[in-house]
Design an enzyme around this catalytic site. Structure first.
Site, short mmCIF file in Angstrom:
data_model
loop_
_atom_site.label_atom_id
_atom_site.label_comp_id
_atom_site.label_asym_id
_atom_site.label_seq_id
_atom_site.Cartn_x
_atom_site.Cartn_y
_atom_site.Cartn_z
N CYS A 1 106.25 -71.44 -42.80
CA CYS A 1 106.96 -70.56 -42.20
C CYS A 1 108.26 -70.56 -41.59
CB CYS A 1 106.02 -70.18 -41.21
SG CYS A 1 106.47 -68.70 -40.06
N CYS B 1 108.94 -68.80 -37.96
CA CYS B 1 108.10 -69.25 -36.67
C CYS B 1 107.16 -70.56 -37.04
CB CYS B 1 107.39 -68.22 -35.91
SG CYS B 1 106.45 -67.07 -36.94
N SER B 2 105.88 -70.14 -37.22
CA SER B 2 105.03 -71.24 -37.61
C SER B 2 103.83 -70.94 -37.87
CB SER B 2 104.85 -72.33 -36.10
OG SER B 2 104.57 -71.53 -35.15
N CYS B 3 103.76 -69.69 -38.65
CA CYS B 3 102.60 -69.09 -39.07
C CYS B 3 101.73 -69.90 -39.93
CB CYS B 3 102.67 -67.74 -39.87
SG CYS B 3 103.50 -66.52 -39.06
#
Lengths: 221, 225, 225, 221
Positions: free
Chosen positions: C121, C124-126
């Site tokens: 991701c 962000c940090s999905c």
């Protein structure tokens, strides 16, 4: 390279907060004077091009590049250049002392007080005989190549992929991408106009960008 | 389940970064860093301390925006010079003996009622040293470099400069060794002024393009900012 | 000339930044910041301390990569489930009761001899919490997010994973609420193994795509990294 | 927005240095547990969307965003959300104490222990009835718009301007750009394949990118 130096169009970056023109000193501390002077003086050693010195600053980690003040970035770049040119070692930089009694061969090019005025006056012109004929002429529509090279490049990210119109042909100037690697030759350079609304949307009416771009950065559009 | 993840408290109570650097540490002291660099370079014979001092002296006293102001005032008072400056800024400026580093290749862009020019270097901090000296801090810092190209009107407002909506703003991003100098509009009410008198109205900021030249009687300052 | 610039020593001897923040100051202590936030939110009735503890307990003990390993092992041993998983991963995974946050919309991408999949991701940090739990630090940090899309082979090498040049690497950038789970290749020498036995070979990293599943007898570790 | 969060393709960003899978703890300190829990719990108050919470993190200064650890960015984002929702004041955040005896109306939505399991189980599905019909179908060539909006957007910079091929239509999902402003509605979402060599040059042979992109991010190519 895609790095923190390529700032055009970055948002949430804060206010400009300029110091008043009549109040801002040329240097804000003595160390800035020294950092400025050693950087300019070592540039005259002929061990690296201005493009290579820019690339040395750009290659820092984004946090370092962005939180450093200007002359801190100059010092970081200079340390990299000196190390890569083999003129100093990391231990020497740390200690601020030479670990060998031998002086490097480059010291023969030292910018002495005697040479200073003529060197400053001469500058470093960047125009070079053309290696390739210009492919574009004033009025041509060109599209900036959407590339992501790992090396040095002077085509800013915010304009890549966009179409502009050639305003002027500047002749052949040192090609920075290769100059950063030590390979100095000229390539056609143009000034290109881009419409603000193409780059930033309708809020950028009545706004145009004029950007200097080398021949190989461009495709016909 | 997920048993590989529990029972590893590792509660060090402080930062745990996985960078090569730890960005919570303060950066090295720049004064010490500069001193170490200079000592080492002197010892290696790579710099001459006397030349360093002269270099600093040159930019603190000889090369600065008064050079550019003379160029502008000359253009305002001498139509032939004005034409030469627009056609071949390098030759015209070199003819006034403003030569050397970061002024090898010059181009002058002129403000009119219809066009306002603004100079920036988004990729580093290119600036016409030969006519303006060394750039101010804000010119080299991230906010100006980031925003001058994408929101020049907002940037100009931060300098107290408001332009009519129908004035086209041209932003010159100095990506090559070509250096740009803005030729501001000559202020009204200066008919018959000498080049010397006019030069006093030409601020550094007006030659970068973030402000206009001073009006007669207006004091040069950054009050508006 | 340039007299406006000299005689302003201002040599404070320390940093002189013109940011809104001063980046040479250390950031606020995160432990104090977390405590202030939680106290305030509890006092305002916006969070329930008992729920906070249960939330932490849930992700420390119930929701983790063992969930995903069961999904993978099931796919390796049950051709109908394998087909279902590829056609409608959301329904197939929800049928195993791995539901809820960050697993609402699932897609499974399968590794083969010709194709290797990798999930990132960049914005962000999905991450698919429902099957993998909370992401590891490196998944959320800048280097992986920056480099997985532009130089995936170099990234895989840093995990000790070398792929033949003719294997196509497909990088899935999780820009929407769709969550991606990699179905690694079933290791050789596991004929006749039960789903439970196989699940032990399925590492978290193999379901992100930075490693392959373990070979029989290979211990799960980050030795290579 | 063009911010530090948009990391794809950034160079000089360092090594990954992963902790071994068997050794990395889920949280590296107690405060990370608390930061995680309060962020997830306050999300259930219904005062902001996940898109708005992402945008709150992204809007930090690039140096803050990049030097913060992950849960520090979560805390910075949560503070912004709480302030903008009017649930706390800056003074209260600083003091860690409420300055009023009244509880905000949103406290009625507090995620209590009783509600927790069902809320976690339900999740927050993002599919929504279509507001506009999909303009593209599997196999279509599409070009990602070269835009630079100031608001939230989930079209990464590294793919803008490039041409890809639609692989799958995912139906209609909440459109993040507007959801970040509080306006929740669905828009067609696709998965699109891009060739690595188109984005990164010839060194990226045998490499493809699969990116989820909403209808309005795309033009026909």
């Amino acid at each position: 390279m895609n790095g923190a130096h390529d700032l055009g169009g970055t948002q949430s970056i804060g206010a400009i907060n300029p110091e008043a023109e009549t109040e801002e000193p040329l240097f804000h501390s003595e160390w800035e004077r020294r950092a400025f002077a050693v950087t300019v003086a070592t540039g005259a050693l002929g061990q690296w091009s201005i493009d290579r010195s820019r690339f040395a600053r750009e290659r820092q980690h984004p946090v370092d590049y962005l939180r450093n003040s200007y002359y801190e970035n100059w010092m970081a770049g200079l340390e990299t250049l000196l190390l890569e040119a083999g003129l100093v070692t990391a231990e020497e930089l740390k200690a601020g002392k030479s670990m060998t009694s031998e002086k490097p061969a480059a010291s023969q090019n030292c910018l002495t007080l005697e040479k200073l005025e003529s060197v400053l006056k001469a500058g470093s012109p960047a125009d070079r005989p053309e290696s390739t004929p210009p492919r574009f002429t004033v009025g041509d529509r060109v599209r900036v190549k959407l590339v992501n090279p790992k090396g040095h490049i002077r085509s800013p990210r915010y304009v890549r992929g966009h179409v502009g119109v050639v305003q002027e042909f500047y002749g052949s100037h040192i090609f920075p991408d290769r100059s950063a690697e030590g390979d100095i030759f000229g390539a056609p350079l143009y000034n290109v106009r881009f419409e603000g609304r193409d780059l930033w949307g309708d809020s950028a009416e009545s706004q145009a960008l004029y950007i200097d771009l080398w021949d190989s950065y461009l495709d016909p559009a | 389940m997920a048993d590989t993840e529990k029972n590893h408290p590792h509660d060090a109570g402080h930062h745990h970064h996985h960078h090569d650097q730890n960005f919570t540490d303060p950066p090295p002291d720049p004064a010490l860093r500069a001193m170490a660099l200079e000592s080492l370079l002197v010892e290696k014979g790579l710099v001459d301390p006397a030349a360093l001092n002269q270099l600093i002296e040159t930019y603190e006293t000889k090369v600065g925006p008064r050079n550019g102001a003379k160029v502008v005032a000359q253009a305002w008072t001498d139509p032939d010079f004005h034409d030469w400056l627009k056609k071949d800024a390098t030759a015209a400026i070199h003819s006034m003996d403003f030569t050397g580093r970061q002024g090898e290749h010059m181009r002058v862009v002129e403000n009119t009622d219809a066009v306002h020019n603004l100079v920036v270097c988004t990729l580093c901090s290119c600036y016409p040293w030969a006519v303006l000296g060394l750039p101010p801090t804000w010119y080299k810092a991230a906010p100006y470099r980031a925003r001058a190209v994408s929101e020049p009107r907002a940037v100009l407002e931060e300098f107290g400069t408001t332009l009519p909506d129908d004035v086209e703003i041209r932003v010159w991003d100095s990506t090559s060794e070509m250096r740009y100098l803005v030729l501001p509009q000559r202020p009204e009410g200066t008919e018959g002024w000498s080049a010397e008198e006019l030069a006093a109205l030409v601020t550094r900021n007006s030659m970068i393009g973030v402000e206009t030249a001073l009006a007669p009687g207006q004091s040069k300052s950054g009050d508006a900012a």
